[in-house]
Design a protein around this motif. Structure first.
Motif, PDB file in Angstrom:
ATOM      1  N   PRO A 107       0.826  -1.215   0.000  1.00  0.00           N
ATOM      2  CA  PRO A 107       0.000   0.000   0.000  1.00  0.00           C
ATOM      3  C   PRO A 107       0.858   1.262   0.000  1.00  0.00           C
ATOM      4  O   PRO A 107       1.816   1.381   0.778  1.00  0.00           O
ATOM      5  N   GLN A 109      -0.868   4.149   0.157  1.00  0.00           N
ATOM      6  CA  GLN A 109      -1.792   5.054   0.824  1.00  0.00           C
ATOM      7  C   GLN A 109      -2.611   4.253   1.826  1.00  0.00           C
ATOM      8  O   GLN A 109      -2.915   3.078   1.614  1.00  0.00           O
ATOM      9  N   GLN A 110      -2.968   4.880   2.940  1.00  0.00           N
ATOM     10  CA  GLN A 110      -3.878   4.268   3.891  1.00  0.00           C
ATOM     11  C   GLN A 110      -5.198   5.032   3.910  1.00  0.00           C
ATOM     12  O   GLN A 110      -5.246   6.201   3.511  1.00  0.00           O
ATOM     13  N   VAL A 114     -11.562   0.670   5.150  1.00  0.00           N
ATOM     14  CA  VAL A 114     -11.117  -0.427   4.285  1.00  0.00           C
ATOM     15  C   VAL A 114     -12.174  -1.513   4.372  1.00  0.00           C
ATOM     16  O   VAL A 114     -12.486  -2.002   5.466  1.00  0.00           O
ATOM     17  N   PHE A 136      -3.889  -1.468   4.928  1.00  0.00           N
ATOM     18  CA  PHE A 136      -4.472  -0.323   4.218  1.00  0.00           C
ATOM     19  C   PHE A 136      -5.184   0.655   5.155  1.00  0.00           C
ATOM     20  O   PHE A 136      -5.587   1.735   4.722  1.00  0.00           O
ATOM     21  N   VAL A 137      -5.383   0.261   6.413  1.00  0.00           N
ATOM     22  CA  VAL A 137      -6.174   1.079   7.347  1.00  0.00           C
ATOM     23  C   VAL A 137      -5.270   2.104   8.036  1.00  0.00           C
ATOM     24  O   VAL A 137      -4.253   1.738   8.638  1.00  0.00           O
ATOM     25  N   LYS A 138      -5.645   3.373   7.973  1.00  0.00           N
ATOM     26  CA  LYS A 138      -4.874   4.390   8.679  1.00  0.00           C
ATOM     27  C   LYS A 138      -5.224   4.369  10.164  1.00  0.00           C
ATOM     28  O   LYS A 138      -6.266   3.843  10.565  1.00  0.00           O
ATOM     29  N   LYS A 248      -8.546   0.629  14.028  1.00  0.00           N
ATOM     30  CA  LYS A 248      -7.091   0.665  14.219  1.00  0.00           C
ATOM     31  C   LYS A 248      -6.736   1.828  15.128  1.00  0.00           C
ATOM     32  O   LYS A 248      -6.879   2.979  14.755  1.00  0.00           O
TER      33      LYS A 248
END
Length: 249
Positions: A107, A109-110, A114, A136-138, A248
């Protein structure tokens, strides 16, 4: 490759066998309430749908929530996605598309959200595929995964009358506790992991099945719908889906 229960050719054949892929996505699309609550409460602005060709949820999120949306899949037939966008009064530029193998992609970008709907059950290593989602998760973002519950009556029906399709699914991963534990071990806060929906039955390419099977399916579907209309509840034996929502931190 041992992790895969399907390959690219399976999905090419799957989508080429489908009619009516171009549809007008309604505002009450499946899981609309759950997604709406996440978006509104968490202030979601960016989202990615993994393994989602032709992009129904990507279109849904763009159309009704105006998110900055990305679709990632290792099979994307652009004319189909473009027709879907047009049917929903969107332009090709309204959705970012990444055609790649998730297992060979890092990834860049996050995202705030997601999601995947009907993806993780096609892999043997459930922990690995969920961790690929988490990448992918910010921080502060939400992971939202849905999958069919083939441990329910619907699974018995698939196993009995469409064994080839049933065998393309990892039945062991269809366990809300297992999914929650994987997320917790990865450091996520589990918001919910549960059976979802009162009752449903389906068959892939139903019109190609013998008429006796189609009649049995219609009869069971009707009886199940009437019963769960009178006595609505989510359960392992009847609910057709499982949903997982985790944050997250």
């Amino acid at each position: 490759m041992e992790n895969l229960l399907t390959d690219r050719q399976f999905w090419v054949n799957y989508w080429e066998s489908k009619d009516g892929l171009t549809v007008n996505i309604p505002s009450n699309y499946l899981f609309h309430q759950e997604l709406g609550e996440i978006i509104n409460k968490q202030g979601v602005r960016t989202a990615i749908e993994l393994g989602g060709f032709p992009g129904y949820y990507a279109v849904f999120l763009k159309k009704y929530f105006k998110l900055d949306v990305t679709l990632l899949d290792y099979f994307v037939h652009q004319p189909v996605t473009n027709a879907l966008l047009e049917a929903n009064h969107l332009k090709p530029s309204d959705i970012n598309i990444i055609e790649t193998d998730l297992f060979n992609y890092q990834p860049i970008q996050q995202f705030d959200l997601v999601l995947s709907c009907g993806l993780i059950e096609h892999f043997n290593d459930t922990t690995d595929i969920i961790n690929r989602h988490i990448a992918f998760v910010k921080r502060g973002g939400t992971l939202f995964i849905t999958l069919p519950n083939f441990k329910a009556l619907n699974g018995w029906f698939q196993k009995s009358f469409d064994r080839e399709n049933y065998d393309k699914h990892n039945i062991d991963c269809m366990d809300p506790k297992l999914l929650a534990d994987i997320c917790k071990k990865a450091g996520l806060e589990v918001v919910q992991s549960r059976y979802f929906g009162n009752f449903s039955l389906w068959l892939e390419n139903e019109q190609q099945k013998p008429i006796g099977i189609r009649l049995l399916k219609k009869t069971m579907w009707f009886v199940g719908k009437v019963f769960t209309k009178i006595f609505p509840f989510n359960s392992k034996m009847l609910s057709p889906y499982i949903i997982l929502e985790a944050r997250k931190m």
